[in-house]
Design an enzyme around this catalytic site. Structure first.
Site, short mmCIF file in Angstrom:
data_model
loop_
_atom_site.label_atom_id
_atom_site.label_comp_id
_atom_site.label_asym_id
_atom_site.label_seq_id
_atom_site.Cartn_x
_atom_site.Cartn_y
_atom_site.Cartn_z
N GLU A 152 0.57 -1.05 -0.01
CA GLU A 152 0.32 0.13 -0.44
C GLU A 152 0.46 0.89 0.24
OE1 GLU A 152 -2.75 0.21 3.85
OE2 GLU A 152 -3.78 -2.01 2.88
N ASN A 200 2.11 -5.39 -3.50
CA ASN A 200 0.96 -5.49 -2.37
C ASN A 200 0.01 -4.66 -2.26
OD1 ASN A 200 -0.89 -7.80 -1.98
ND2 ASN A 200 -1.12 -6.72 -0.11
N HIS A 236 -10.22 -6.53 -1.15
CA HIS A 236 -11.35 -5.80 0.08
C HIS A 236 -12.42 -5.32 -0.59
CE1 HIS A 236 -9.10 -7.20 3.17
NE2 HIS A 236 -8.38 -6.55 2.48
N GLU A 265 -6.25 -10.81 -0.91
CA GLU A 265 -7.21 -10.00 0.18
C GLU A 265 -8.77 -10.58 0.53
OE1 GLU A 265 -5.46 -7.26 2.49
OE2 GLU A 265 -3.40 -7.67 2.42
N ASP A 267 -12.64 -10.29 0.26
CA ASP A 267 -13.36 -10.28 1.27
C ASP A 267 -14.79 -9.80 1.09
OD1 ASP A 267 -12.85 -8.17 2.39
OD2 ASP A 267 -12.34 -9.06 3.77
C1 XIL Z 1 -5.51 -6.69 9.52
C2 XIL Z 1 -6.26 -8.00 9.83
O1 XIL Z 1 -7.34 -8.28 8.93
C3 XIL Z 1 -6.47 -6.87 11.48
O2 XIL Z 1 -5.98 -8.72 11.89
C4 XIL Z 1 -5.12 -6.14 11.48
O3 XIL Z 1 -5.53 -5.40 12.93
C5 XIL Z 1 -5.17 -5.37 11.03
O4 XIL Z 1 -4.24 -5.36 10.44
N1 XIL Z 1 -4.49 -5.06 4.10
C6 XIL Z 1 -3.55 -5.82 4.41
C7 XIL Z 1 -3.80 -6.32 5.73
O5 XIL Z 1 -2.58 -5.49 3.78
O6 XIL Z 1 -2.74 -6.39 6.51
C8 XIL Z 1 -4.96 -5.66 6.57
O7 XIL Z 1 -5.06 -6.76 7.69
C9 XIL Z 1 -6.15 -5.41 6.13
C10 XIL Z 1 -6.00 -4.94 4.96
#
Ligand code: XIL
Length: 357
Positions: A152, A200, A236, A265, A267
């Protein structure tokens, strides 16, 4: 067709003959037949729960520590490395014949206070980061096959975000654009030449200023021989009108540069009613979105893994990170019952068996 793909196909034959339709195998069996890795983020403390570990081992062939390999876990105390939680995940993966994806080494979040609040000079910070990358990657060399090196780095307008690593104070390249990212990738390649190195990013899945900036950086890195092997698209999703076509387009342009793409990631969070319940038509929309994302990946041989950010709604970051009244984002409900999205993913994977063969 590889030997293992052939063996998987043969093992599915009795099912195929018995049902005369798509095989009702696990996600990992169907994914192997489609030549894809199917992964999920995991929490080490939940591994002791039978339903958690059984579902995980049965359904997935790849895991990624949700938080266990981040700075705030590994470097809680300055000057010490604590690999216990990550090691636990690696042991589980080895016992269940799964790959491990590492996450993440350079990010402006989830860092310990001693790091984010300290006043380092750029030279000192460069040393701290190089040592971190080298120590963690060497510890996991041969066990973690791919790493998110940088996470990011861009904002939604495609500009580099201010961060400790870039310019606050930075590792010595502030004012030089993506040079700090390049440096991190060079240190990573030196640390573990066998690892597949990923950049990423969040909300850079479709075609937008942020994904354009990522594309331009990867293009530049490939042209100049900077060591980078892949791009992770987080995914996400919170919109039920999600359109997967720009995603397919973005995957195509990135893989044309000669990098792999992983969905890292995934969801799909849903609005919750006052009672905490989820509307059944939303579950159907969610299933369609999961199917469309799988389809976009499977359509392009450069997309080699799909990973969800957890697998049971019992353990999900959605709901705990000011997402409002949202939840239900994953493939299994809180009691590990597969949701319509699970069936959709399994069906999509099964229908794509032996893609490209
Ligand atoms: C999130 C985790 O799911 C949580 O448990 C933690 O508190 C914060 O981070 N992008 C990412 C991940 O690259 O590392 C993040 O994960 C979600 C957003």
């Amino acid at each position: 067709m590889t030997r293992s793909q052939l063996l998987t196909l043969l093992s599915l034959l009795p099912l195929l003959l018995a049902t005369g339709s798509a095989p009702q195998a696990s996600l990992r069996q169907a994914a192997a037949a489609a030549g894809l890795l199917v992964g999920t983020a995991v929490r080490p403390y939940a591994l002791s729960e039978a339903a958690y570990s059984e579902t995980l081992g049965r359904e997935f062939n790849m895991v990624e520590p949700e938080d266990a390999m981040k700075w705030w876990t590994v470097r809680r105390n300055e000057g010490a490395f604590d690999f216990q939680q990550g090691d636990q995940i690696v042991r589980f993966a080895r016992a269940h014949d799964m790959k491990v994806r590492g996450h993440c080494l350079v990010w402006d979040h989830d860092n310990p206070k001693w790091l984010s609040a300290a006043k380092f000079t750029p030279q000192q910070l460069a040393h701290v980061l190089q040592e971190h990358i080298a120590t963690e990657m060497k510890h996991y060399a041969g066990q973690v096959f791919a790493w998110d090196i940088v996470n990011e780095a861009f904002d939604e307008r495609g500009r580099l975000k201010d961060s400790i690593w870039f310019n606050q104070p930075g590792i010595g390249f502030s004012g030089e654009g993506t040079a700090y990212i390049e440096q991190a990738f060079r240190w990573a390649r030196d640390a573990d030449p066998g690892a597949v190195l990923f950049y990423n990013e969040a909300e850079a899945e479709g075609m937008n200023p942020k994904s354009d900036a990522v594309y331009a950086m990867i293009k530049d890195f490939k042209q100049r021989g900077v060591p980078i092997d892949g791009v992770g698209l987080q995914l996400h999703i919170s919109r039920l009108d999600f359109d997967a076509r720009p995603l397919a387009k973005n995957i195509a342009r990135l893989s044309a540069l000669g990098v792999q793409v992983h969905i890292t990631e995934l969801d799909v969070s849903l609005p919750l009613e006052a009672t905490g319940a989820i509307r059944s038509d939303d579950l159907q929309h969610q299933a369609d979105i999961y199917r469309n994302v799988l389809h976009a990946c499977l359509q392009n041989p450069g997309c080699t893994a799909v990973q969800t950010w957890g697998f049971t709604d019992k353990y999900s970051w959605i709901g705990s990170h000011s997402h409002g009244a949202r939840g239900g984002a994953l493939l299994f409900d809180k009691s590990y019952k597969p949701k319509p999205a699970y069936a959709a993913v399994l069906e999509e994977l099964s229908s794509q068996a032996m893609r490209g063969h």
